[in-house]
Design a protein around this motif. Structure first.
Motif, PDB file in Angstrom:
ATOM      1  N   ARG A  77      -5.951  19.989 -15.363  1.00  0.00           N
ATOM      2  CA  ARG A  77      -5.820  19.366 -13.978  1.00  0.00           C
ATOM      3  C   ARG A  77      -6.025  17.915 -14.018  1.00  0.00           C
ATOM      4  N   LEU A  78      -7.358  17.605 -14.881  1.00  0.00           N
ATOM      5  CA  LEU A  78      -7.497  16.130 -14.929  1.00  0.00           C
ATOM      6  C   LEU A  78      -6.421  15.607 -15.768  1.00  0.00           C
ATOM      7  N   THR A 104      -2.263  13.822  -6.220  1.00  0.00           N
ATOM      8  CA  THR A 104      -1.754  12.592  -6.963  1.00  0.00           C
ATOM      9  C   THR A 104      -2.547  11.658  -7.444  1.00  0.00           C
ATOM     10  N   ALA A 105      -2.529  11.107  -8.535  1.00  0.00           N
ATOM     11  CA  ALA A 105      -3.235   9.945  -8.928  1.00  0.00           C
ATOM     12  C   ALA A 105      -3.335   8.790  -8.006  1.00  0.00           C
ATOM     13  N   LYS A 111      -7.771   5.899  -2.390  1.00  0.00           N
ATOM     14  CA  LYS A 111      -9.230   6.163  -1.730  1.00  0.00           C
ATOM     15  C   LYS A 111     -10.495   6.121  -2.548  1.00  0.00           C
ATOM     16  N   GLN A 112     -10.277   5.508  -3.877  1.00  0.00           N
ATOM     17  CA  GLN A 112     -11.164   5.405  -4.739  1.00  0.00           C
ATOM     18  C   GLN A 112     -11.991   6.599  -4.981  1.00  0.00           C
ATOM     19  N   ILE A 113     -11.589   7.533  -5.197  1.00  0.00           N
ATOM     20  CA  ILE A 113     -11.898   8.907  -5.632  1.00  0.00           C
ATOM     21  C   ILE A 113     -11.740   9.180  -6.840  1.00  0.00           C
ATOM     22  N   PRO A 114     -12.890   9.168  -7.830  1.00  0.00           N
ATOM     23  CA  PRO A 114     -12.659   9.521  -9.343  1.00  0.00           C
ATOM     24  C   PRO A 114     -11.823  10.846  -9.561  1.00  0.00           C
ATOM     25  N   LEU A 115     -10.719  10.692 -10.444  1.00  0.00           N
ATOM     26  CA  LEU A 115      -9.893  11.846 -10.913  1.00  0.00           C
ATOM     27  C   LEU A 115     -10.701  12.971 -11.549  1.00  0.00           C
TER      28      LEU A 115
END
Length: 263
Positions: A77-78, A104-105, A111-115
């Motif tokens: 997934r990453l 989606t990346a 939103k500055q959310i780490p993948l």
């Protein structure tokens, strides 16, 4: 039923025994990450298997990937997110009528959310977008979690049947095709002889089995299912999975992914 056979068993004794053997083998050989029993087992080498999967043409050509929510597929997934693919993750146990989460990346980075965080299933549920079938794009590649696999394409999960249901619904609604590649990442100890994994008509076959060391291409010996087989859906599945009830009500009139009731 003994603990090693898992709480999802009871419907196919041969597969129940096989799952128990695989869980026990992974523990004994020290290659399980965490307790594998009753789970799609996480394993040593899952990250390397994801890297090998990403080297295949079927992965590189895919823009939209469906993946199971289990721990051994976190690296898959990453990788999908890092490569800019649209990712659909099934809601665990299909408990929501909108039974996929879209990630989606681009949306996550805004939103500055780490993948790395969102590749973990419970974070994906928090930060992703629950989508109906009408909101989904056609799927180019489907990744499924497995407890045991065979070189003829046979597979089994925990015994609950979620992967087969997900693929059948997506096929029924035109989001998965007969030719959509079905792949998995596993430890080599999860690969068994063909005769140990009997497959029923409603079971989906694998096209690729990928380990840290190898990528095994498979030519299925029969066509994939064309959709849901209502005769094989168990009463508890129908009662506990809301989308099945909606699909059953809608099936008598005919529908597609764009006009499904509730979309």
């Amino acid at each position: 039923m003994s603990q090693v056979e898992g709480s999802w068993g009871g419907y196919h004794p041969q597969k129940d025994r096989l799952r128990g053997e695989i869980w026990q083998r992974l523990k004994q050989e020290g290659v399980a990450v965490g307790d594998p029993v009753d789970r799609i087992p996480n394993f040593v080498g899952a990250g390397e298997a994801a890297v090998r999967l990403a080297s295949l043409d079927v992965w590189q050509q895919a823009k939209t990937v469906k993946c199971n929510p289990d721990s051994p597929q976190i690296p898959v997934r990453l990788r999908a997110l890092q490569e800019g693919k649209r990712l659909y993750m099934a809601v665990p146990r299909l408990t929501d009528a909108r039974c996929f989460v879209e990630l989606t990346a681009e949306g996550l980075q805004e939103k500055q959310i780490p993948l790395e965080q969102v590749a973990i299933a419970h974070h994906a549920l928090s930060y992703g977008r629950l989508v109906s079938f009408a909101q989904m794009q056609p799927i180019d590649l489907a990744v499924v979690g497995c407890v045991a696999v065979a070189r003829n394409g046979g597979r089994t999960g925990k015994g609950a049947g979620f992967a087969d249901l997900e693929l059948a619904m997506l096929r029924m609604l035109g989001l998965v095709q007969a030719t959509t590649p079905i792949v998995t990442t596993v430890h080599p100890l999860q690969i068994v002889a063909d005769e140990r994994l009997p497959m029923l008509p409603h079971d989906w076959l694998l096209n690729w089995v990928v380990t840290a060391q190898d990528a095994i291409a498979i030519s299925p010996t029969r066509p994939q299912p064309t959709g849901l087989d209502w005769d094989t859906i168990r009463p508890e599945q129908y009662q506990r999975i809301p989308i099945l009830q909606q699909l059953r009500r809608a099936s008598i009139s005919g529908f597609g992914s764009k006009d499904f009731p509730g979309n």
